[in-house]
Write a protein that holds these residues in place. Structure first.
Motif, PDB file in Angstrom:
ATOM      1  N   ALA A  97      59.538  38.327  28.499  1.00  0.00           N
ATOM      2  CA  ALA A  97      59.524  36.791  29.654  1.00  0.00           C
ATOM      3  C   ALA A  97      58.136  36.789  30.411  1.00  0.00           C
ATOM      4  CB  ALA A  97      59.985  38.135  30.930  1.00  0.00           C
ATOM      5  N   TYR A  98      56.780  36.736  29.963  1.00  0.00           N
ATOM      6  CA  TYR A  98      55.850  36.285  30.510  1.00  0.00           C
ATOM      7  C   TYR A  98      54.864  36.377  28.872  1.00  0.00           C
ATOM      8  CZ  TYR A  98      57.270  39.344  34.157  1.00  0.00           C
ATOM      9  OH  TYR A  98      57.453  39.546  35.082  1.00  0.00           O
ATOM     10  N   ILE A  99      53.765  35.094  29.326  1.00  0.00           N
ATOM     11  CA  ILE A  99      52.922  35.071  28.137  1.00  0.00           C
ATOM     12  C   ILE A  99      51.958  36.177  28.553  1.00  0.00           C
ATOM     13  CG2 ILE A  99      51.124  33.914  27.566  1.00  0.00           C
ATOM     14  CD1 ILE A  99      53.008  31.179  28.595  1.00  0.00           C
ATOM     15  N   PRO A 100      51.854  37.445  27.110  1.00  0.00           N
ATOM     16  CA  PRO A 100      50.670  38.362  27.496  1.00  0.00           C
ATOM     17  C   PRO A 100      48.686  37.180  26.938  1.00  0.00           C
ATOM     18  CG  PRO A 100      51.909  38.480  25.473  1.00  0.00           C
ATOM     19  CD  PRO A 100      52.611  37.542  26.586  1.00  0.00           C
ATOM     20  N   VAL A 101      48.281  37.753  27.793  1.00  0.00           N
ATOM     21  CA  VAL A 101      46.471  37.798  27.908  1.00  0.00           C
ATOM     22  C   VAL A 101      45.583  38.730  28.099  1.00  0.00           C
ATOM     23  CG1 VAL A 101      44.486  36.365  28.985  1.00  0.00           C
ATOM     24  CG2 VAL A 101      47.517  35.238  29.458  1.00  0.00           C
ATOM     25  N   LEU A 102      44.964  38.416  26.915  1.00  0.00           N
ATOM     26  CA  LEU A 102      43.860  38.876  27.242  1.00  0.00           C
ATOM     27  C   LEU A 102      42.403  38.752  27.402  1.00  0.00           C
ATOM     28  CD1 LEU A 102      41.224  41.175  26.485  1.00  0.00           C
ATOM     29  CD2 LEU A 102      41.162  40.556  24.546  1.00  0.00           C
ATOM     30  N   ALA A 103      42.084  38.875  28.909  1.00  0.00           N
ATOM     31  CA  ALA A 103      39.903  38.093  29.030  1.00  0.00           C
ATOM     32  C   ALA A 103      39.029  39.185  29.429  1.00  0.00           C
ATOM     33  CB  ALA A 103      41.078  37.430  30.871  1.00  0.00           C
ATOM     34  N   ALA A 104      38.430  39.089  28.787  1.00  0.00           N
ATOM     35  CA  ALA A 104      37.294  40.194  28.086  1.00  0.00           C
ATOM     36  C   ALA A 104      35.970  39.261  28.504  1.00  0.00           C
ATOM     37  CB  ALA A 104      37.180  40.457  27.056  1.00  0.00           C
ATOM     38  N   PHE A 105      35.236  39.456  29.877  1.00  0.00           N
ATOM     39  CA  PHE A 105      34.505  38.568  30.862  1.00  0.00           C
ATOM     40  C   PHE A 105      33.164  39.575  30.300  1.00  0.00           C
ATOM     41  CE2 PHE A 105      37.581  37.909  33.197  1.00  0.00           C
ATOM     42  CZ  PHE A 105      37.913  36.565  32.818  1.00  0.00           C
ATOM     43  N   ASP A 106      31.946  38.529  30.307  1.00  0.00           N
ATOM     44  CA  ASP A 106      30.761  39.400  30.416  1.00  0.00           C
ATOM     45  C   ASP A 106      29.888  39.905  31.570  1.00  0.00           C
ATOM     46  OD1 ASP A 106      28.345  40.266  29.712  1.00  0.00           O
ATOM     47  OD2 ASP A 106      27.585  38.024  28.111  1.00  0.00           O
ATOM     48  N   HIS A 107      29.087  39.794  31.959  1.00  0.00           N
ATOM     49  CA  HIS A 107      28.310  39.854  33.194  1.00  0.00           C
ATOM     50  C   HIS A 107      28.825  40.610  34.810  1.00  0.00           C
ATOM     51  CE1 HIS A 107      26.486  36.213  31.395  1.00  0.00           C
ATOM     52  NE2 HIS A 107      25.762  37.268  31.422  1.00  0.00           N
ATOM     53  N   GLU A 108      29.961  41.556  33.774  1.00  0.00           N
ATOM     54  CA  GLU A 108      30.931  42.665  35.615  1.00  0.00           C
ATOM     55  C   GLU A 108      29.470  43.928  35.636  1.00  0.00           C
ATOM     56  OE1 GLU A 108      32.305  45.904  37.371  1.00  0.00           O
ATOM     57  OE2 GLU A 108      31.015  45.800  35.573  1.00  0.00           O
ATOM     58  N   GLU A 109      28.537  44.008  35.321  1.00  0.00           N
ATOM     59  CA  GLU A 109      27.630  45.206  35.850  1.00  0.00           C
ATOM     60  C   GLU A 109      26.747  44.019  36.281  1.00  0.00           C
ATOM     61  OE1 GLU A 109      28.143  47.778  35.658  1.00  0.00           O
ATOM     62  OE2 GLU A 109      29.098  48.548  33.537  1.00  0.00           O
ATOM     63  N   THR A 110      26.776  42.515  36.676  1.00  0.00           N
ATOM     64  CA  THR A 110      25.770  42.062  37.391  1.00  0.00           C
ATOM     65  C   THR A 110      26.311  41.174  38.491  1.00  0.00           C
ATOM     66  OG1 THR A 110      25.645  40.315  35.616  1.00  0.00           O
ATOM     67  CG2 THR A 110      23.526  41.999  35.604  1.00  0.00           C
ATOM     68  N   GLY A 111      27.737  41.539  38.667  1.00  0.00           N
ATOM     69  CA  GLY A 111      28.469  40.336  39.579  1.00  0.00           C
ATOM     70  C   GLY A 111      29.309  39.732  39.486  1.00  0.00           C
ATOM     71  N   SER A 112      29.338  38.945  38.140  1.00  0.00           N
ATOM     72  CA  SER A 112      30.149  38.032  37.444  1.00  0.00           C
ATOM     73  C   SER A 112      30.262  36.868  37.586  1.00  0.00           C
ATOM     74  CB  SER A 112      31.287  38.818  37.326  1.00  0.00           C
ATOM     75  OG  SER A 112      32.260  39.884  37.620  1.00  0.00           O
TER      76      SER A 112
ATOM     77  N   ALA B 139      42.221  35.678  24.494  1.00  0.00           N
ATOM     78  CA  ALA B 139      43.504  35.050  23.798  1.00  0.00           C
ATOM     79  C   ALA B 139      44.665  35.287  24.581  1.00  0.00           C
ATOM     80  CB  ALA B 139      42.738  36.553  22.984  1.00  0.00           C
ATOM     81  N   TRP B 140      45.797  34.626  24.733  1.00  0.00           N
ATOM     82  CA  TRP B 140      46.665  34.602  24.982  1.00  0.00           C
ATOM     83  C   TRP B 140      48.054  34.266  23.682  1.00  0.00           C
ATOM     84  CZ3 TRP B 140      43.544  30.661  24.995  1.00  0.00           C
ATOM     85  CH2 TRP B 140      43.365  29.572  24.701  1.00  0.00           C
ATOM     86  N   TYR B 141      49.236  35.200  24.074  1.00  0.00           N
ATOM     87  CA  TYR B 141      50.518  34.442  22.832  1.00  0.00           C
ATOM     88  C   TYR B 141      51.208  34.357  23.731  1.00  0.00           C
ATOM     89  CZ  TYR B 141      54.182  35.643  19.391  1.00  0.00           C
ATOM     90  OH  TYR B 141      55.581  35.517  19.291  1.00  0.00           O
ATOM     91  N   VAL B 142      52.164  32.613  22.920  1.00  0.00           N
ATOM     92  CA  VAL B 142      52.766  32.371  23.454  1.00  0.00           C
ATOM     93  C   VAL B 142      54.196  32.267  22.906  1.00  0.00           C
ATOM     94  CG1 VAL B 142      53.583  29.710  24.060  1.00  0.00           C
ATOM     95  CG2 VAL B 142      51.305  30.330  24.234  1.00  0.00           C
ATOM     96  N   PRO B 143      55.038  32.923  23.457  1.00  0.00           N
ATOM     97  CA  PRO B 143      56.490  33.523  22.463  1.00  0.00           C
ATOM     98  C   PRO B 143      56.927  32.200  22.475  1.00  0.00           C
ATOM     99  CG  PRO B 143      56.544  33.935  24.897  1.00  0.00           C
ATOM    100  CD  PRO B 143      55.587  33.316  24.704  1.00  0.00           C
ATOM    101  N   ASP B 144      58.402  31.830  21.768  1.00  0.00           N
ATOM    102  CA  ASP B 144      59.109  30.585  21.214  1.00  0.00           C
ATOM    103  C   ASP B 144      60.004  29.838  22.682  1.00  0.00           C
ATOM    104  OD1 ASP B 144      58.064  31.024  19.170  1.00  0.00           O
ATOM    105  OD2 ASP B 144      60.141  32.052  17.938  1.00  0.00           O
TER     106      ASP B 144
END
Length: 428
Positions: A253-268, A65-70
Protein backbone atom coordinates in the motif's frame (compact mmCIF):
# COMPACT_ATOMS: atom_id res chain seq x y z
CA UNK A 1 14.02 -15.11 17.10
CA UNK A 2 16.37 -17.72 15.68
CA UNK A 3 19.91 -17.25 17.10
CA UNK A 4 21.29 -18.30 13.71
CA UNK A 5 19.24 -15.61 11.95
CA UNK A 6 20.42 -12.90 14.32
CA UNK A 7 24.03 -14.07 14.03
CA UNK A 8 23.90 -14.12 10.23
CA UNK A 9 22.57 -10.55 10.22
CA UNK A 10 25.28 -9.43 12.67
CA UNK A 11 27.96 -11.13 10.57
CA UNK A 12 26.74 -9.20 7.53
CA UNK A 13 26.72 -5.97 9.56
CA UNK A 14 30.33 -6.65 10.56
CA UNK A 15 31.28 -6.97 6.88
CA UNK A 16 29.33 -3.79 6.08
CA UNK A 17 31.03 -1.72 8.81
CA UNK A 18 34.48 -3.10 8.05
CA UNK A 19 34.07 -2.12 4.41
CA UNK A 20 32.61 1.31 5.15
CA UNK A 21 35.18 3.53 6.89
CA UNK A 22 33.60 6.70 5.46
CA UNK A 23 30.14 7.86 4.33
CA UNK A 24 31.25 7.45 0.70
CA UNK A 25 32.11 3.81 1.31
CA UNK A 26 28.92 3.26 3.32
CA UNK A 27 26.67 4.35 0.46
CA UNK A 28 28.69 2.24 -1.98
CA UNK A 29 28.24 -0.76 0.35
CA UNK A 30 24.48 -0.14 0.57
CA UNK A 31 24.25 0.31 -3.19
CA UNK A 32 26.03 -3.00 -3.77
CA UNK A 33 23.49 -4.81 -1.60
CA UNK A 34 20.59 -3.14 -3.40
CA UNK A 35 22.09 -3.91 -6.81
CA UNK A 36 22.24 -7.57 -5.79
CA UNK A 37 18.52 -7.32 -4.98
CA UNK A 38 17.71 -6.02 -8.47
CA UNK A 39 17.79 -2.25 -7.88
CA UNK A 40 19.21 -0.03 -10.62
CA UNK A 41 21.01 3.28 -10.27
CA UNK A 42 19.50 6.47 -11.67
CA UNK A 43 21.19 9.80 -12.22
CA UNK A 44 19.63 13.05 -11.06
CA UNK A 45 20.29 14.76 -14.38
CA UNK A 46 18.42 12.11 -16.39
CA UNK A 47 14.69 11.78 -17.02
CA UNK A 48 12.98 9.24 -14.75
CA UNK A 49 10.14 6.89 -15.55
CA UNK A 50 7.53 5.65 -13.11
CA UNK A 51 7.59 1.98 -14.03
CA UNK A 52 7.62 -0.56 -11.19
CA UNK A 53 10.93 -1.71 -9.70
CA UNK A 54 13.76 -0.68 -7.42
CA UNK A 55 15.94 2.36 -8.01
CA UNK A 56 18.56 4.33 -6.11
CA UNK A 57 20.66 7.43 -6.51
CA UNK A 58 23.95 8.45 -4.94
CA UNK A 59 25.10 11.94 -4.12
CA UNK A 60 28.34 12.18 -2.19
CA UNK A 61 27.85 10.41 1.13
CA UNK A 62 24.06 10.07 0.74
CA UNK A 63 21.89 7.41 -0.86
CA UNK A 64 18.15 7.50 -1.59
CA UNK A 65 16.58 4.21 -2.72
CA UNK A 66 12.95 3.32 -3.40
CA UNK A 67 10.85 0.48 -4.72
CA UNK A 68 7.75 1.14 -6.85
CA UNK A 69 5.32 -1.81 -6.56
CA UNK A 70 3.17 -2.94 -9.48
CA UNK A 71 0.01 -1.50 -7.96
CA UNK A 72 1.41 2.00 -7.22
CA UNK A 73 -0.54 4.99 -8.49
CA UNK A 74 0.38 8.68 -8.68
CA UNK A 75 -0.92 9.40 -5.16
CA UNK A 76 0.48 6.28 -3.46
CA UNK A 77 2.12 7.40 -0.18
CA UNK A 78 5.63 6.53 0.96
CA UNK A 79 7.08 4.67 3.92
CA UNK A 80 10.54 6.14 4.53
CA UNK A 81 13.30 4.82 6.77
CA UNK A 82 15.80 7.60 7.46
CA UNK A 83 19.36 7.23 8.73
CA UNK A 84 22.74 8.91 8.50
CA UNK A 85 26.05 7.70 7.11
CA UNK A 86 28.54 9.92 8.96
CA UNK A 87 30.27 9.45 12.32
CA UNK A 88 32.46 11.77 14.42
CA UNK A 89 36.14 11.49 13.53
CA UNK A 90 39.32 13.34 12.59
CA UNK A 91 39.31 14.77 9.06
CA UNK A 92 42.28 15.88 6.96
CA UNK A 93 42.82 19.61 6.47
CA UNK A 94 43.46 21.31 3.09
CA UNK A 95 47.21 21.48 3.83
CA UNK A 96 47.74 18.13 5.53
CA UNK A 97 51.51 17.84 5.79
CA UNK A 98 52.65 19.12 9.16
CA UNK A 99 54.91 18.20 12.05
CA UNK A 100 58.05 19.21 13.85
CA UNK A 101 60.76 18.10 16.26
CA UNK A 102 61.66 15.21 13.94
CA UNK A 103 58.10 13.93 13.54
CA UNK A 104 55.93 13.93 10.44
CA UNK A 105 52.25 14.54 11.23
CA UNK A 106 48.92 14.96 9.46
CA UNK A 107 46.92 18.12 10.13
CA UNK A 108 43.36 17.19 11.04
CA UNK A 109 40.14 18.97 11.94
CA UNK A 110 37.61 17.59 14.44
CA UNK A 111 34.39 16.46 12.76
CA UNK A 112 31.23 16.36 14.84
CA UNK A 113 31.34 15.64 18.57
CA UNK A 114 33.69 12.71 19.14
CA UNK A 115 34.88 11.39 22.49
CA UNK A 116 38.30 12.92 21.91
CA UNK A 117 40.16 10.64 24.32
CA UNK A 118 38.95 7.56 22.44
CA UNK A 119 41.20 8.51 19.51
CA UNK A 120 44.36 8.31 21.60
CA UNK A 121 46.82 5.46 21.08
CA UNK A 122 44.73 3.80 18.37
CA UNK A 123 46.08 2.39 15.14
CA UNK A 124 44.36 4.52 12.51
CA UNK A 125 43.84 4.19 8.79
CA UNK A 126 42.88 6.87 6.27
CA UNK A 127 40.00 6.70 3.82
CA UNK A 128 37.66 8.87 1.81
CA UNK A 129 37.59 10.17 -1.73
CA UNK A 130 40.07 11.85 -4.05
CA UNK A 131 38.86 14.23 -6.77
CA UNK A 132 40.80 14.48 -10.01
CA UNK A 133 40.94 17.32 -12.53
CA UNK A 134 38.20 15.80 -14.64
CA UNK A 135 35.81 15.99 -11.67
CA UNK A 136 35.77 12.23 -11.08
CA UNK A 137 35.61 10.89 -7.52
CA UNK A 138 37.85 7.98 -6.53
CA UNK A 139 37.41 6.03 -3.31
CA UNK A 140 40.54 5.28 -1.32
CA UNK A 141 40.92 3.18 1.81
CA UNK A 142 44.21 2.57 3.58
CA UNK A 143 42.88 0.02 6.04
CA UNK A 144 46.10 -0.67 7.91
CA UNK A 145 47.97 1.07 10.75
CA UNK A 146 49.14 4.36 9.25
CA UNK A 147 48.51 7.05 11.88
CA UNK A 148 48.48 7.34 15.66
CA UNK A 149 47.58 10.09 18.12
CA UNK A 150 50.07 9.42 20.94
CA UNK A 151 49.08 10.19 24.50
CA UNK A 152 51.51 11.96 26.84
CA UNK A 153 53.20 9.57 29.28
CA UNK A 154 51.99 9.73 32.88
CA UNK A 155 55.54 10.60 33.96
CA UNK A 156 55.16 13.94 32.14
CA UNK A 157 51.66 14.64 33.48
CA UNK A 158 51.22 13.20 36.96
CA UNK A 159 47.69 14.63 37.27
CA UNK A 160 46.35 13.01 34.13
CA UNK A 161 44.20 10.48 36.02
CA UNK A 162 42.46 13.30 37.88
CA UNK A 163 41.19 14.75 34.62
CA UNK A 164 42.38 14.58 31.03
CA UNK A 165 42.05 17.87 29.14
CA UNK A 166 42.80 17.69 25.41
CA UNK A 167 43.37 20.78 23.30
CA UNK A 168 41.64 20.02 19.99
CA UNK A 169 44.26 21.91 17.99
CA UNK A 170 47.47 20.74 19.69
CA UNK A 171 46.82 17.31 21.16
CA UNK A 172 44.88 15.44 18.46
CA UNK A 173 47.28 15.73 15.51
CA UNK A 174 48.37 12.20 14.52
CA UNK A 175 51.92 11.15 13.67
CA UNK A 176 52.71 9.01 10.64
CA UNK A 177 56.47 8.97 10.38
CA UNK A 178 59.82 10.51 11.12
CA UNK A 179 61.60 13.39 9.46
CA UNK A 180 60.60 16.83 8.24
CA UNK A 181 57.16 17.35 6.68
CA UNK A 182 57.14 17.83 2.90
CA UNK A 183 54.21 19.38 1.09
CA UNK A 184 52.39 16.90 -1.10
CA UNK A 185 53.59 13.80 0.75
CA UNK A 186 50.25 12.61 2.11
CA UNK A 187 48.18 13.22 -1.01
CA UNK A 188 50.93 11.75 -3.17
CA UNK A 189 50.95 8.63 -1.02
CA UNK A 190 47.15 8.28 -1.13
CA UNK A 191 47.07 8.91 -4.88
CA UNK A 192 49.47 6.01 -5.27
CA UNK A 193 47.25 3.82 -3.10
CA UNK A 194 44.31 4.64 -5.39
CA UNK A 195 46.30 4.10 -8.59
CA UNK A 196 46.23 7.77 -9.53
CA UNK A 197 48.88 10.27 -10.54
CA UNK A 198 49.46 12.70 -7.67
CA UNK A 199 49.43 15.68 -10.07
CA UNK A 200 45.88 14.79 -11.13
CA UNK A 201 44.46 14.96 -7.61
CA UNK A 202 43.07 18.44 -6.92
CA UNK A 203 40.59 17.80 -4.09
CA UNK A 204 39.92 15.38 -1.27
CA UNK A 205 37.60 14.46 1.56
CA UNK A 206 39.64 12.23 3.85
CA UNK A 207 39.15 10.97 7.38
CA UNK A 208 40.73 8.68 9.93
CA UNK A 209 39.28 5.38 11.15
CA UNK A 210 40.25 2.76 13.72
CA UNK A 211 41.58 -0.28 11.87
CA UNK A 212 40.66 -2.74 14.64
CA UNK A 213 37.95 -4.93 13.08
CA UNK A 214 34.49 -5.40 14.64
CA UNK A 215 34.27 -8.29 17.09
CA UNK A 216 31.82 -10.22 19.24
CA UNK A 217 32.40 -9.65 22.93
CA UNK A 218 31.59 -11.51 26.14
CA UNK A 219 31.55 -15.08 27.37
CA UNK A 220 28.55 -15.91 25.21
CA UNK A 221 29.40 -13.42 22.44
CA UNK A 222 26.11 -11.63 23.09
CA UNK A 223 27.63 -8.19 22.47
CA UNK A 224 29.12 -6.58 19.38
CA UNK A 225 31.93 -4.01 19.47
CA UNK A 226 32.59 -1.93 16.36
CA UNK A 227 33.32 1.51 15.03
CA UNK A 228 30.56 3.62 13.49
CA UNK A 229 27.57 1.71 14.90
CA UNK A 230 26.19 5.25 15.12
CA UNK A 231 24.75 5.11 12.57
CA UNK A 232 25.82 2.47 10.08
CA UNK A 233 23.77 -0.10 11.98
CA UNK A 234 20.64 1.76 10.77
CA UNK A 235 21.92 2.21 7.20
CA UNK A 236 22.61 -1.52 7.00
CA UNK A 237 19.24 -2.41 8.57
CA UNK A 238 17.41 -0.06 6.20
CA UNK A 239 19.10 -1.45 3.09
CA UNK A 240 18.48 -5.01 4.27
CA UNK A 241 14.81 -4.28 4.96
CA UNK A 242 14.23 -2.48 1.67
CA UNK A 243 15.78 -5.33 -0.29
CA UNK A 244 13.64 -7.85 1.62
CA UNK A 245 10.42 -5.92 0.96
CA UNK A 246 11.23 -5.59 -2.74
CA UNK A 247 11.93 -9.32 -3.01
CA UNK A 248 8.80 -10.38 -1.10
CA UNK A 249 6.45 -10.00 -4.07
CA UNK A 250 3.73 -8.79 -1.71
CA UNK A 251 1.19 -6.18 -2.78
CA UNK A 252 2.15 -2.96 -1.00
CA UNK A 253 0.00 0.00 0.00
CA UNK A 254 3.10 2.21 0.21
CA UNK A 255 6.29 2.91 -1.73
CA UNK A 256 9.16 1.89 0.59
CA UNK A 257 12.12 4.28 0.69
CA UNK A 258 15.59 4.30 2.25
CA UNK A 259 17.04 7.79 2.84
CA UNK A 260 20.55 7.70 4.30
CA UNK A 261 21.99 11.20 4.66
CA UNK A 262 25.44 12.64 5.33
CA UNK A 263 26.39 15.36 7.85
CA UNK A 264 23.89 14.54 10.60
CA UNK A 265 26.67 14.92 13.14
CA UNK A 266 27.19 18.56 12.12
CA UNK A 267 23.59 19.71 11.74
CA UNK A 268 22.39 18.27 8.40
CA UNK A 269 22.44 21.63 6.59
CA UNK A 270 24.19 20.50 3.40
CA UNK A 271 23.14 19.32 -0.05
CA UNK A 272 23.50 15.71 1.15
CA UNK A 273 22.06 16.31 4.63
CA UNK A 274 18.54 15.74 5.88
CA UNK A 275 17.92 19.50 5.98
CA UNK A 276 18.72 19.77 2.27
CA UNK A 277 16.30 19.25 -0.64
CA UNK A 278 17.41 15.77 -1.70
CA UNK A 279 14.65 13.61 -0.20
CA UNK A 280 11.87 16.01 -1.13
CA UNK A 281 13.11 16.21 -4.70
CA UNK A 282 13.20 12.43 -5.02
CA UNK A 283 9.69 12.00 -3.62
CA UNK A 284 8.34 14.73 -5.88
CA UNK A 285 9.97 13.27 -8.99
CA UNK A 286 8.65 9.82 -8.13
CA UNK A 287 5.09 11.19 -8.01
CA UNK A 288 5.53 13.14 -11.26
CA UNK A 289 7.14 10.17 -13.03
CA UNK A 290 3.99 8.15 -12.28
CA UNK A 291 1.80 10.78 -13.91
CA UNK A 292 0.92 12.79 -10.81
CA UNK A 293 0.86 16.52 -10.24
CA UNK A 294 0.73 18.89 -7.29
CA UNK A 295 -2.53 17.44 -5.97
CA UNK A 296 -1.27 13.84 -6.10
CA UNK A 297 1.97 14.91 -4.44
CA UNK A 298 0.08 16.55 -1.57
CA UNK A 299 -2.14 13.50 -1.16
CA UNK A 300 0.85 11.15 -1.16
CA UNK A 301 2.78 13.15 1.44
CA UNK A 302 -0.26 13.51 3.69
CA UNK A 303 -0.21 9.75 4.29
CA UNK A 304 3.58 9.33 4.22
CA UNK A 305 5.41 8.23 7.38
CA UNK A 306 9.14 8.36 8.14
CA UNK A 307 10.92 6.09 10.59
CA UNK A 308 14.05 7.99 11.66
CA UNK A 309 16.46 5.29 12.83
CA UNK A 310 19.50 6.31 14.86
CA UNK A 311 21.30 4.81 17.83
CA UNK A 312 20.31 5.70 21.40
CA UNK A 313 21.74 5.20 24.86
CA UNK A 314 21.68 1.88 26.68
CA UNK A 315 21.69 2.21 30.45
CA UNK A 316 25.32 2.45 31.57
CA UNK A 317 26.00 0.22 34.59
CA UNK A 318 28.65 2.60 35.94
CA UNK A 319 26.58 5.76 35.42
CA UNK A 320 22.98 4.64 35.89
CA UNK A 321 22.15 7.94 37.63
CA UNK A 322 22.66 9.76 34.29
CA UNK A 323 19.61 8.00 32.84
CA UNK A 324 15.91 8.54 33.50
CA UNK A 325 15.08 6.20 36.41
CA UNK A 326 12.03 4.78 34.64
CA UNK A 327 13.68 4.20 31.25
CA UNK A 328 16.70 1.90 31.19
CA UNK A 329 17.06 0.39 27.70
CA UNK A 330 19.22 -2.73 27.66
CA UNK A 331 21.14 -4.48 24.85
CA UNK A 332 19.22 -7.24 23.07
CA UNK A 333 15.95 -5.81 24.41
CA UNK A 334 14.87 -4.77 20.95
CA UNK A 335 14.62 -1.37 19.23
CA UNK A 336 14.06 1.73 21.33
CA UNK A 337 11.26 4.23 20.73
CA UNK A 338 12.75 7.68 21.40
CA UNK A 339 10.55 10.41 22.87
CA UNK A 340 11.19 14.04 23.82
CA UNK A 341 8.31 16.45 24.44
CA UNK A 342 10.46 19.38 23.31
CA UNK A 343 10.72 17.74 19.88
CA UNK A 344 14.37 16.83 19.96
CA UNK A 345 12.84 13.55 18.80
CA UNK A 346 9.79 13.64 16.53
CA UNK A 347 7.80 10.75 18.04
CA UNK A 348 4.24 11.46 19.16
CA UNK A 349 1.39 9.20 20.24
CA UNK A 350 0.35 8.45 16.67
CA UNK A 351 3.89 7.51 15.72
CA UNK A 352 4.22 5.35 18.80
CA UNK A 353 1.15 3.39 17.73
CA UNK A 354 2.51 2.86 14.21
CA UNK A 355 5.86 1.61 15.46
CA UNK A 356 4.40 -0.67 18.12
CA UNK A 357 2.12 -2.19 15.49
CA UNK A 358 5.12 -2.84 13.21
CA UNK A 359 7.06 -4.50 16.06
CA UNK A 360 4.08 -6.68 16.94
CA UNK A 361 3.67 -7.80 13.32
CA UNK A 362 7.38 -8.67 13.22
CA UNK A 363 7.34 -10.41 16.62
CA UNK A 364 10.01 -8.00 17.86
CA UNK A 365 10.29 -6.66 21.43
CA UNK A 366 10.72 -2.91 21.86
CA UNK A 367 11.74 -0.43 24.57
CA UNK A 368 11.15 3.23 25.38
CA UNK A 369 13.82 5.90 25.80
CA UNK A 370 13.55 9.36 27.29
CA UNK A 371 16.37 11.50 28.67
CA UNK A 372 16.87 12.36 32.32
CA UNK A 373 15.29 15.79 32.88
CA UNK A 374 18.60 17.11 34.21
CA UNK A 375 20.48 16.12 31.02
CA UNK A 376 20.25 17.86 27.67
CA UNK A 377 18.69 15.63 25.04
CA UNK A 378 20.41 14.90 21.76
CA UNK A 379 18.56 15.02 18.45
CA UNK A 380 18.35 13.27 15.10
CA UNK A 381 17.19 13.81 11.53
CA UNK A 382 13.65 13.07 12.76
CA UNK A 383 12.50 16.59 13.69
CA UNK A 384 14.21 17.99 10.58
CA UNK A 385 12.39 15.52 8.33
CA UNK A 386 9.03 16.16 9.99
CA UNK A 387 9.35 19.94 9.70
CA UNK A 388 10.86 20.08 6.22
CA UNK A 389 8.43 17.69 4.53
CA UNK A 390 5.37 17.88 6.78
CA UNK A 391 5.23 14.13 7.27
CA UNK A 392 4.60 12.03 10.37
CA UNK A 393 7.99 10.98 11.76
CA UNK A 394 8.97 8.47 14.44
CA UNK A 395 12.39 8.31 16.12
CA UNK A 396 13.75 4.84 16.88
CA UNK A 397 17.08 3.02 17.01
CA UNK A 398 19.04 0.47 19.01
CA UNK A 399 20.59 0.97 22.44
CA UNK A 400 24.39 1.24 22.53
CA UNK A 401 27.18 2.17 24.94
CA UNK A 402 30.12 4.50 24.22
CA UNK A 403 28.27 6.58 21.63
CA UNK A 404 30.67 8.78 19.61
CA UNK A 405 33.68 6.73 20.69
CA UNK A 406 35.98 5.23 18.08
CA UNK A 407 34.54 1.87 19.19
CA UNK A 408 30.92 1.48 20.30
CA UNK A 409 29.05 -1.47 21.82
CA UNK A 410 25.62 -2.98 21.16
CA UNK A 411 23.75 -6.22 21.72
CA UNK A 412 24.51 -8.74 18.97
CA UNK A 413 20.78 -9.49 18.47
CA UNK A 414 19.58 -5.90 18.25
CA UNK A 415 20.70 -5.16 14.65
CA UNK A 416 18.57 -8.06 13.39
CA UNK A 417 15.61 -7.05 15.57
CA UNK A 418 15.84 -3.51 14.18
CA UNK A 419 15.93 -4.77 10.59
CA UNK A 420 12.86 -6.94 11.19
CA UNK A 421 10.94 -4.02 12.69
CA UNK A 422 11.91 -1.77 9.77
CA UNK A 423 10.83 -4.46 7.30
CA UNK A 424 7.39 -4.66 8.92
CA UNK A 425 7.14 -0.85 8.93
CA UNK A 426 8.01 -0.60 5.22
CA UNK A 427 5.50 -3.29 4.36
CA UNK A 428 2.82 -1.27 6.14
Amino acid sequence: MSPDRARAHADDLIAFVAGSPTPYHAVASAAARLEAAGFTRVEERDAWNGTPGGRYLLRGGAIIAWYVPDNAGPATPFRVVGAHTDSPNLRVKPRPDSGGHGWRQVAVEIYGGPLNNSWLDRDLGLAGRLVTRDGAHHLVNVDRPLLRVPQLAIHLDRSVNEGLALDRQRHLQPIWGLGEPREGDLIGFLAGEAGLAAADVVGWDLMTHDVQPPAYLGRDEELLAAARLDNQVSVHAGATALAAVAASGAELAYIPVLAAFDHEETGSQTDTGADGPLLGTVLDRSVYARGGGFDERARALSATVCLSSDTGHAVHPNYAERHDPGHHPVPNGGPILKVNVNQRYATDGQGRGLFVAACERAGVPWQSFVSNNATACGTTIGPITAARHGITTIDVGIAILSMHSTRELCGAQDPSLLARAITAFLQG
